[in-house]
Motif scaffolding. Sequence first.
Motif, PDB file in Angstrom:
ATOM      1  N   ASP A 331      24.217  73.985  63.094  1.00 26.90           N
ATOM      2  CA  ASP A 331      22.903  74.094  62.488  1.00 26.90           C
ATOM      3  C   ASP A 331      22.693  72.885  61.582  1.00 26.90           C
ATOM      4  O   ASP A 331      23.518  72.604  60.698  1.00 26.90           O
ATOM      5  N   PRO A 332      21.602  72.101  61.748  1.00 24.73           N
ATOM      6  CA  PRO A 332      21.405  70.910  60.913  1.00 24.73           C
ATOM      7  C   PRO A 332      21.276  71.240  59.432  1.00 24.73           C
ATOM      8  O   PRO A 332      21.612  70.413  58.576  1.00 24.73           O
ATOM      9  N   LEU A 333      20.806  72.424  59.121  1.00 25.52           N
ATOM     10  CA  LEU A 333      20.669  72.802  57.721  1.00 25.52           C
ATOM     11  C   LEU A 333      22.033  73.013  57.060  1.00 25.52           C
ATOM     12  O   LEU A 333      22.184  72.811  55.860  1.00 25.52           O
ATOM     13  N   LEU A 334      23.029  73.419  57.844  1.00 27.17           N
ATOM     14  CA  LEU A 334      24.386  73.526  57.308  1.00 27.17           C
ATOM     15  C   LEU A 334      24.930  72.144  56.965  1.00 27.17           C
ATOM     16  O   LEU A 334      25.694  71.983  56.015  1.00 27.17           O
ATOM     17  N   ILE A 335      24.499  71.150  57.745  1.00 26.67           N
ATOM     18  CA  ILE A 335      24.936  69.777  57.467  1.00 26.67           C
ATOM     19  C   ILE A 335      24.311  69.273  56.176  1.00 26.67           C
ATOM     20  O   ILE A 335      25.005  68.739  55.295  1.00 26.67           O
TER      21      ILE A 335
END
Length: 541
Positions: A331-335
């Motif tokens: 998930d890009p938001l986790l990045i």
Amino acid sequence: MSKEYTTYDSQPVDISTGYSHENNSLWTKLKGKATLEVSDSRMAPGLKFGNRDLDPVEPEFQTWRTHDFVMYWISDAFAVSNWRIGSSLIAIGLSWKLALVAVVIGNFMTALVVTFNGLIGARLHIPFTVQARSAYGFYFAYVMIIFRVVISIFWYGIGTYTGAECIQSMIYAIWPRFRDIPNKLPESANITTGFMICYIIYWIICLPFHYIPAHQVRWFFTFKSIVTPIAGFAIIGWIVHSTGGGNALFVQGSSVSGSRLGWTVMQGIYSMVGNFATLGVNMNDFARYSKKPNSPYVQLVVIPIVFVVMMLFGIIGANGSKIIYGELLWDPLLIVNNWTSKGGRAGAFFCAFAFLIASIGVNISADSIAVAIDLSAILPRYINIRRGQFICAILGAWAMTPWNILVSAESLINFMNGYTVWLAPMAGILIADYWIVHKQVVSVPEMYQPDGIYAYNRWGTNWRAAVAFFVGFVPLLPGFAQSVNSKLSVPQGAIDFYALGYFYGFFVGGGLHVLLSKLFPPKETMLHKHGVGVRRDDYEA
């Protein structure tokens, strides 16, 4: 060739388009104004069978041009959900090369379905709910509508969850201590107190956007198509820089082998098609606003390109996060959440905000408007598009629990696979009926008449389409059941066959509909053979 006309409500109406050639005073008063009121249809015989939001779009509201379709798909492609899908292909064991193969094949199939169904809407300017009547029959079309409304409500919930993640990331960037809010919910709830706060905030923010008229929402899609790609490229640029270059991102091979590798690829293709299987059915809800009938053709090019780029983002993000953090972050938001602890709070906030805009756009384009039109068709006396969108916002966000679906990459893939069981034959029959069975010659006004030529019989059902629809999905049910509940004992053959589900459902459903229509032609609807605008009562075999 001169146009042919019929008469409804004492006004001449073009038989091919349904446009009135006289001003309707109520329409003149309402056009351009925002209203929650339900208005009488100029096509259907009373509010029992339709309202103005289901009518063919009048010329002054046909505002979508070719570039609007391009912006629409750029807008939809650059979203958190599509990044997740690219990452999910790595998570289920595919190498980046095979993941890319699945992406290309799946999105090319999506482009074909969306384009050739969308062309119908661009030509006739009618929504899916009305178009379905010509293929399935006036009353059996409601069965298709119910299938789609349930699916779209589920997707709205998924989009709300994603939007809440964006809000959470934005808050982390502003106030990192938000992470320490004590959780008062049990672990089995699959959601924390802090995230529930973000969920409620997003839901409230999203509500005003449902008031934007459908023919004007293209401006929001244009804005979204500019902002969100910037955030996506920013994340990928940071990953490439942090890993020391591109080579390190493309060395991971497949973690599955043998025959299972082939079926895993098919599972990936299936998830690609399933990603926008809903729009394969309801693209007409937007394409009907097209100014030119051929504008949807651009989708054949833009869909594969933009989705390959976005899925590559997901693949690079998954491999890159594994190198940087030692775990696969799909998930890009986790990045970006990891940036907040390393001085990257401003960048994290901007990226999260961009994906927030993306989430709102997807909830509108793929879900809320589709649900609203469906509900408007089911209860036209009480629900129009705006009312329907607010109902969708309540049902989708709260009646189902998206936090129980988005628990892992595997569950996301299973969810996407599942609902295509019904959407594949539905889309196949719609496209086959217009392009092959009726040879692109249909009567729009007749689609609004419960006793018109598209009633087919006294039950309002085209039995040919009904049979094709059930044959198109019933054999897939064992595999679907096992994907939902892995504890069920199902033969491996049924599970593998399920991985071919969209292709089976689309081609078998559409093909069987054509075959039955050839063997038992519905003569009263064959306007290309028997003249335009003929009613069943006037038809003589």
